[in-house]
Design a protein around this motif. Structure first.
Motif, PDB file in Angstrom:
ATOM      1  N   TYR A 115      54.894   5.780  27.923  1.00 30.23           N
ATOM      2  CA  TYR A 115      55.089   6.928  27.016  1.00 30.23           C
ATOM      3  C   TYR A 115      56.555   7.006  26.593  1.00 30.23           C
ATOM      4  O   TYR A 115      57.412   6.296  27.148  1.00 30.23           O
ATOM      5  N   PHE A 116      56.839   7.848  25.610  1.00 30.00           N
ATOM      6  CA  PHE A 116      58.187   7.939  25.031  1.00 30.00           C
ATOM      7  C   PHE A 116      58.658   9.392  25.095  1.00 30.00           C
ATOM      8  O   PHE A 116      57.941  10.299  24.663  1.00 30.00           O
ATOM      9  N   GLU A 117      59.855   9.571  25.652  1.00 25.53           N
ATOM     10  CA  GLU A 117      60.380  10.915  25.905  1.00 25.53           C
ATOM     11  C   GLU A 117      60.947  11.541  24.632  1.00 25.53           C
ATOM     12  O   GLU A 117      61.742  10.900  23.927  1.00 25.53           O
ATOM     13  N   GLY A 118      60.619  12.806  24.395  1.00 24.63           N
ATOM     14  CA  GLY A 118      61.256  13.554  23.316  1.00 24.63           C
ATOM     15  C   GLY A 118      62.728  13.787  23.666  1.00 24.63           C
ATOM     16  O   GLY A 118      63.093  13.831  24.843  1.00 24.63           O
ATOM     17  N   ASP A 119      63.551  13.921  22.647  1.00 27.81           N
ATOM     18  CA  ASP A 119      65.003  14.087  22.861  1.00 27.81           C
ATOM     19  C   ASP A 119      65.328  15.522  23.288  1.00 27.81           C
ATOM     20  O   ASP A 119      64.847  16.490  22.682  1.00 27.81           O
ATOM     21  N   ARG A 120      66.183  15.642  24.306  1.00 23.91           N
ATOM     22  CA  ARG A 120      66.538  16.949  24.879  1.00 23.91           C
ATOM     23  C   ARG A 120      67.134  17.904  23.837  1.00 23.91           C
ATOM     24  O   ARG A 120      66.751  19.051  23.724  1.00 23.91           O
ATOM     25  N   GLU A 121      68.113  17.387  23.057  1.00 26.37           N
ATOM     26  CA  GLU A 121      68.790  18.251  22.069  1.00 26.37           C
ATOM     27  C   GLU A 121      67.794  18.763  21.013  1.00 26.37           C
ATOM     28  O   GLU A 121      67.818  19.945  20.642  1.00 26.37           O
TER      29      GLU A 121
END
Ligand code: ADE
Length: 228
Positions: A115-121
């Motif tokens: 899976y691919f993580e969404g960006d924190r900012e």
């Protein structure tokens, strides 16, 4: 982030954004129309990629290669899967994945992750944008968004996807946009408003809520421009 790429699948998902852009130029590449300009003072490139993961992947790569964007937001609508997710709610992607690609294939072969993580900012900006907005919705959820090459309107398939992936919602582009963003090292987030519950009544619900939910999601994206 200097310049943000914003992708919707269908025109209805970006029309509110295009209605508010200060347009500088328009470019057509590989069948996609890219609108370059400013949205609430932020440099943006807005486009609609069409339905499905191949269109989404192709459009994302063009956006990255040709427009020098350094962040991507996918806006649109989705079918709710998690028991707490109601029609008109917003889901912000903690991560995304394909529900129709075997996990083993993802892990053992390129890109070697499931899976691919969404960006924190971008996630934090979306959360703040929700809190500052007056969208017609009760709540937002931070959770997994899954995508596949079908409209899910069948309870059996819905249960299978929930069992395999524990997602908050399902749609047909977000995982491809996350996948291509990831392999190019570009931060991304997927934001979706819930048009239906991905069950036997999904088509009726979708038709009723498509416009309002597309606008809900686009409203969050517009508010994000004031924060980023
Ligand atoms: N987009 C909106 N609702 C959906 C559903 N039920 N399945 C796939 N994509 C969707």
């Amino acid at each position: 982030m200097q310049r943000i790429g914003i992708i919707g699948a269908m025109n209805i998902e970006v029309e509110l954004l295009l209605g508010n852009i200060e347009l500088q130029r328009k470019e057509k590449i590989a069948g996609f129309v890219f609108y370059v300009g400013k949205l609430y003072g932020k440099d943006v490139v807005i486009t609609s990629c069409g339905i499905g993961k191949v269109n989404a992947a192709s459009c994302t790569q063009v956006l990255i290669d040709r427009f020098g964007i350094d962040g991507i937001i996918n806006t649109g609508i989705a079918g709710g899967l998690h028991k707490d997710v109601e029609v008109c709610d917003i889901v912000i992607s903690s991560n995304v994945t394909h529900h129709d690609v075997r996990k083993k294939q993802m892990k053992n072969w390129f890109p070697h992750q499931e899976y691919f993580e969404g960006d924190r900012e971008l996630i934090e900006a979306a959360e703040k944008a929700f809190e500052n907005s007056d969208v017609i919705t009760s709540s937002y959820h931070l959770g997994r968004i899954v995508s596949g090459e079908c409209f899910v309107d069948d309870t059996k398939l819905k249960e299978q996807i929930i069992k395999g992936y524990s997602p908050h919602c399902v749609e047909m582009e977000g995982s491809a946009i996350g996948h291509v963003s990831h392999i190019n090292d570009v931060p991304f987030v997927v934001i979706r408003s819930i048009s239906d519950k991905a069950d036997g009544k999904a088509t009726i619900s979708y038709e009723k809520f498509e416009k309002i939910t597309a606008q809900n999601s686009a409203t969050i994206v517009m508010n994000m421009m004031k924060i980023l």
